[in-house]
Motif scaffolding. Structure first.
Motif, mmCIF file in Angstrom:
data_model
loop_
_atom_site.group_PDB
_atom_site.id
_atom_site.type_symbol
_atom_site.label_atom_id
_atom_site.label_comp_id
_atom_site.label_asym_id
_atom_site.label_seq_id
_atom_site.Cartn_x
_atom_site.Cartn_y
_atom_site.Cartn_z
ATOM 1 N N ILE A 81 1.002 -1.316 -0.063
ATOM 2 C CA ILE A 81 0.137 0.192 -0.026
ATOM 3 C C ILE A 81 1.281 0.836 -0.116
ATOM 4 C CG2 ILE A 81 -1.878 1.774 1.488
ATOM 5 C CD1 ILE A 81 -2.896 -1.083 2.820
ATOM 6 N N LEU A 82 0.766 2.201 -0.925
ATOM 7 C CA LEU A 82 1.681 3.076 -0.952
ATOM 8 C C LEU A 82 0.758 4.375 -0.465
ATOM 9 C CD1 LEU A 82 2.867 2.888 -5.068
ATOM 10 C CD2 LEU A 82 3.563 1.544 -2.698
ATOM 11 N N SER A 83 1.483 5.253 0.297
ATOM 12 C CA SER A 83 0.699 5.604 1.204
ATOM 13 C C SER A 83 0.916 7.423 0.929
ATOM 14 C CB SER A 83 0.095 5.342 2.735
ATOM 15 O OG SER A 83 -1.004 5.806 3.325
ATOM 16 N N ARG A 100 4.977 4.977 -9.381
ATOM 17 C CA ARG A 100 5.776 4.758 -10.383
ATOM 18 C C ARG A 100 7.032 4.428 -10.384
ATOM 19 N NH1 ARG A 100 4.325 11.273 -12.866
ATOM 20 N NH2 ARG A 100 2.395 11.473 -12.862
ATOM 21 N N TYR A 101 7.822 5.097 -9.386
ATOM 22 C CA TYR A 101 9.467 4.357 -8.764
ATOM 23 C C TYR A 101 8.817 3.006 -8.597
ATOM 24 C CZ TYR A 101 13.684 4.048 -6.457
ATOM 25 O OH TYR A 101 15.139 4.543 -6.141
ATOM 26 N N VAL A 107 8.504 -3.711 -9.532
ATOM 27 C CA VAL A 107 7.665 -4.502 -8.896
ATOM 28 C C VAL A 107 6.175 -4.056 -9.941
ATOM 29 C CG1 VAL A 107 6.145 -4.422 -7.081
ATOM 30 C CG2 VAL A 107 8.645 -3.335 -6.951
ATOM 31 N N LYS A 108 5.497 -5.289 -10.388
ATOM 32 C CA LYS A 108 4.063 -4.984 -10.876
ATOM 33 C C LYS A 108 3.176 -4.643 -10.260
ATOM 34 C CE LYS A 108 4.947 -10.448 -12.899
ATOM 35 N NZ LYS A 108 6.471 -9.486 -13.578
ATOM 36 N N GLU A 109 2.215 -3.941 -11.118
ATOM 37 C CA GLU A 109 1.421 -2.856 -11.079
ATOM 38 C C GLU A 109 0.159 -3.964 -9.828
ATOM 39 O OE1 GLU A 109 -0.302 0.747 -11.113
ATOM 40 O OE2 GLU A 109 1.644 -0.073 -12.530
ATOM 41 N N GLU A 110 -0.183 -4.759 -10.416
ATOM 42 C CA GLU A 110 -0.802 -6.110 -9.654
ATOM 43 C C GLU A 110 -0.922 -6.185 -7.935
ATOM 44 O OE1 GLU A 110 0.996 -8.672 -12.310
ATOM 45 O OE2 GLU A 110 0.540 -7.119 -12.746
#
Length: 193
Positions: A81-83, A100-101, A107-110
């Motif tokens: 989780i990118l918070s 984006r980074y 790292v896979k988007e899913e």
């Protein structure tokens, strides 16, 4: 020496000792907040946001992301989780800068969930908790070493069990952040956020 002066000196010495003791205690809390170190047993890891310069992660945020990249490679079943929301001086939300980074670095988007509305550590955790499946109540927190104790204290108040993945703090801001974080810890103990 008069009784008044003696009393004043005694109070002054007691105040200095109390401040020094508090400083040491808060430092211990900050060190203890880095344990236990994450071992991949939590299905979700939460990366707490930090400053974005335009669309580029700051050094503090980059260190958190580098730690997350290494963890993602070691534990390919962990989701992130990118918070972090968008501050007035940022061109994109911190969560988006992290997405984006991480995707640019393999790292896979899913594996990524975005939380882009938060403006504080408390909101990072509160809003991110809403993204977790209902049956999940434990996460790994990835943030700067100095920040883990307070983040984990807040997570605990939100009924989240946590382990920790400390990212190093840039030397250029280390002293400032360690002082600021001690004050923030006091606030969190008193206010709960």
């Amino acid at each position: 020496m008069t009784k008044t002066k003696k009393l004043g000196m005694t109070i002054g010495i007691a105040a200095v000792l109390l401040c020094f003791g508090t400083w040491l205690l808060l430092g211990k809390w900050m060190a203890d907040g880095q344990k236990p170190v994450a071992d991949g047993s939590n299905e979700y890891a939460l990366i707490l946001g930090a400053k974005v310069n335009g669309e580029t992660p700051s050094l503090t945020l980059r260190y958190r992301l580098e730690k997350a990249l290494s963890y993602a490679e070691t534990y390919p079943d962990v989701n992130f989780i990118l918070s972090g929301g968008q501050g007035p001086d940022e061109d994109i939300a911190e969560g988006e800068a992290m997405r984006r980074y991480l995707t640019e670095n393999g790292v896979k988007e899913e594996r990524l969930l975005l939380e882009t509305e938060s403006t504080s550590t408390y909101e990072n955790l509160l809003y991110s908790k809403k993204l977790l499946p209902e049956d999940v109540n434990a996460v790994t927190i990835i943030t700067s070493d100095f920040h883990l104790a307070r983040a984990r204290m807040i997570a605990d108040s939100l009924d989240l069990e946590t382990d920790a993945l400390p990212a190093k703090t840039p030397k250029s801001v280390e002293a400032k952040y360690h002082i600021r974080e001690r004050l923030a810890l006091i606030k969190t103990v008193i206010v709960g956020k």
